[in-house]
Design an enzyme around this catalytic site. Sequence first.
Site, mmCIF file in Angstrom:
data_model
loop_
_atom_site.group_PDB
_atom_site.id
_atom_site.type_symbol
_atom_site.label_atom_id
_atom_site.label_comp_id
_atom_site.label_asym_id
_atom_site.label_seq_id
_atom_site.Cartn_x
_atom_site.Cartn_y
_atom_site.Cartn_z
ATOM 1 N N SER A 13 -11.136 -5.958 -3.692
ATOM 2 C CA SER A 13 -11.626 -7.286 -2.818
ATOM 3 C C SER A 13 -12.915 -8.036 -2.969
ATOM 4 O O SER A 13 -13.228 -9.000 -3.342
ATOM 5 C CB SER A 13 -11.590 -6.763 -1.541
ATOM 6 O OG SER A 13 -10.431 -6.252 -0.759
ATOM 7 N N GLY A 21 -1.890 -11.190 -3.753
ATOM 8 C CA GLY A 21 -1.891 -11.933 -2.228
ATOM 9 C C GLY A 21 -3.323 -12.238 -2.174
ATOM 10 O O GLY A 21 -3.340 -13.425 -1.635
ATOM 11 N N ARG A 77 6.070 -13.211 -0.284
ATOM 12 C CA ARG A 77 5.202 -12.960 0.611
ATOM 13 C C ARG A 77 5.014 -14.196 1.635
ATOM 14 O O ARG A 77 4.780 -15.342 1.152
ATOM 15 C CB ARG A 77 4.008 -12.381 0.241
ATOM 16 C CG ARG A 77 4.492 -10.921 -0.272
ATOM 17 C CD ARG A 77 3.258 -10.204 -1.099
ATOM 18 N NE ARG A 77 2.095 -9.831 -0.305
ATOM 19 C CZ ARG A 77 1.129 -9.300 -0.599
ATOM 20 N NH1 ARG A 77 0.645 -9.251 -1.815
ATOM 21 N NH2 ARG A 77 0.151 -9.271 0.578
ATOM 22 N N ASP A 136 -4.429 -0.819 3.768
ATOM 23 C CA ASP A 136 -3.830 -0.326 2.391
ATOM 24 C C ASP A 136 -3.909 1.009 2.358
ATOM 25 O O ASP A 136 -3.276 1.403 0.962
ATOM 26 C CB ASP A 136 -4.742 -1.123 1.367
ATOM 27 C CG ASP A 136 -4.684 -2.715 1.551
ATOM 28 O OD1 ASP A 136 -3.769 -3.154 2.120
ATOM 29 O OD2 ASP A 136 -5.684 -3.274 1.040
HETATM 30 O O1 SPQ Z 1 -4.042 -8.944 -2.751
HETATM 31 P P1 SPQ Z 1 -2.991 -8.255 -2.199
HETATM 32 O O2 SPQ Z 1 -1.707 -8.221 -2.828
HETATM 33 O O3 SPQ Z 1 -2.611 -8.827 -0.645
HETATM 34 O O4 SPQ Z 1 -3.447 -6.798 -1.652
HETATM 35 C C1 SPQ Z 1 -3.621 -5.729 -0.790
HETATM 36 C C2 SPQ Z 1 -3.485 -4.441 -1.456
HETATM 37 O O5 SPQ Z 1 -2.880 -3.267 -1.096
HETATM 38 O O6 SPQ Z 1 -4.019 -4.292 -2.629
HETATM 39 C C3 SPQ Z 1 -2.306 -5.880 0.291
HETATM 40 F F1 SPQ Z 1 -1.192 -5.753 0.021
HETATM 41 O O7 SPQ Z 1 -4.521 -5.778 -0.075
HETATM 42 C C4 SPQ Z 1 -5.191 -6.886 0.749
HETATM 43 C C5 SPQ Z 1 -5.295 -6.257 2.322
HETATM 44 O O8 SPQ Z 1 -4.247 -5.658 2.595
HETATM 45 C C6 SPQ Z 1 -6.413 -7.391 0.468
HETATM 46 C C7 SPQ Z 1 -7.339 -7.875 1.294
HETATM 47 C C8 SPQ Z 1 -8.446 -8.575 1.218
HETATM 48 O O9 SPQ Z 1 -9.177 -8.442 -0.178
HETATM 49 O O10 SPQ Z 1 -8.809 -9.683 1.741
HETATM 50 C C9 SPQ Z 1 -6.922 -8.164 2.647
HETATM 51 C C10 SPQ Z 1 -5.706 -7.302 3.163
HETATM 52 O O11 SPQ Z 1 -4.702 -8.133 3.363
HETATM 53 P P2 SPQ Z 1 -4.454 -8.917 4.796
HETATM 54 O O12 SPQ Z 1 -3.353 -9.569 4.490
HETATM 55 O O13 SPQ Z 1 -4.477 -7.935 5.947
HETATM 56 O O14 SPQ Z 1 -5.591 -9.775 5.159
#
Ligand code: SPQ
Length: 442
Positions: free
Chosen positions: A28, A100, A128, A321
């Site tokens: 992140s 994501g 997604r 996560d």
């Molecule tokens: O980037 P991505 O694919 O969404 O990654 C994940 C992970 O497990 O590595 C989720 F699948 O982490 C997100 C986390 O779940 C990373 C993140 C961020 O850096 O802001 C926030 C979280 O997602 P969300 O949808 O709860 O805001």
Amino acid sequence: MSSTENMVFHVQPGGALKGTFRVPGDKSISHRSIMLGSLAEGVTHITGFLEGEDSLATLKAFRSLGVTIEGPEQGRVTIQGVGMHGLKAPQVSLDLGNSGTSMRLLSGLLAGQGLEITLVGDSSLSGRPMRRVTDPLSKMGAAVETTESGTAPLTIHPVNALKAIDYELPVASAQIKSCLLLAGLYAEGETRVTEPAPTRDHTERMLRGFGYSVQKQDSTISLKGGGKLTACDIDVPADISSAAFFLVGASIAPDSDIVLQHVGINPTRDGVITILKLMGADIEVMHRREVGGEPVADLRVRSAKLHGIDIPEEQVPLAIDEFPALFVAAVCAEGVTRLTGAEELRVKESDRIQVMADGLKALGADVTPTPDGIVIEGGVPLQTGRVNSHGDHRIAMAFAIAALRAQGEILIDDCSNVNTSFPGFTELASGAGLVISTSVEN
Ligand code: SPQ
């Protein structure tokens, strides 16, 4: 490796985890360091950058947007910031792979640039939900188009101006919050985002580190558009989400004793430590310090007898996560663990409730998925078996550590995406005592 090839993990049963080591940089924070460094005035130096496919997708996207970025080389990256209005229209679509975070944060950051840009992703990312960001962005006056089903590709069309909004997040999501704050940098007026529960606050902390004023009152975060970012140095701590596999592994494997160095323990990310401690884990938080606005510590973990718990719902966004790994801890604990309020797990890189439940059942565990969580009856020994990670990095690594308490070999299919967040996982885990090898099948 081609996309049709299957990377398989073969993990032998038993063993203990030992040693002192550092897992790779926080994903992140790595994403955000590239984004803000690119928009800053001056040169930003990053150390500890995660050289995983997700954060590299963000880095490459900014190169395509005309930013000169050197590295990464052993975690060092240097960014020649172009300022708030210095990005250039890319010649090609920006391919964000499996990430994501890249797609949701970039949709906000790019919405007010006055450029035509298309964001694409792999098959998982293209499934997604994206309306959670494009709906509030359109309220700000942005024109970000999705497919009919509300998914990527996203096409960002130029608009004359963005206006600030006051938005209540329908779900606790750092990605939606960050998307809107980044769009808010370009909006007229004060953008206000209210969260239903605290989520990771790396965007807010890093914006302040780059000299941008961000206010927080109760659960509302706000900033005014039209300011500027000033380059700074960023030391990315080790990722607690990657450390989580070893926190669980060392807890469940008898005779384990490890120290994880320089782990980010931001209070909006430390739910895994809280939950494991509630289950009886022996985790010592040592040498607490602050590095570039983020709290960091070394974590000593020794094996412990875990017991099942009802996971407090307020911990869910703080450990979002880490649930694939925590489910493995629950399977190895005495008694029942119940998770509720975690429906967001169904829209990650895979449906993490269903995919974990299917795999754990295949290994003989007693688990019952529910719409917003899972019920796990701990203490039933895991058998040998073959499970599918469905291309989800966190599922693959969770099943790998499960082998520490299994009665036979575990084979895990579709593991190449471990490289999105944890390059070198198999080497590091082997060095610590997990008996793991890989093969590639056609
Ligand atoms: O980037 P991505 O694919 O969404 O990654 C994940 C992970 O497990 O590595 C989720 F699948 O982490 C997100 C986390 O779940 C990373 C993140 C961020 O850096 O802001 C926030 C979280 O997602 P969300 O949808 O709860 O805001």
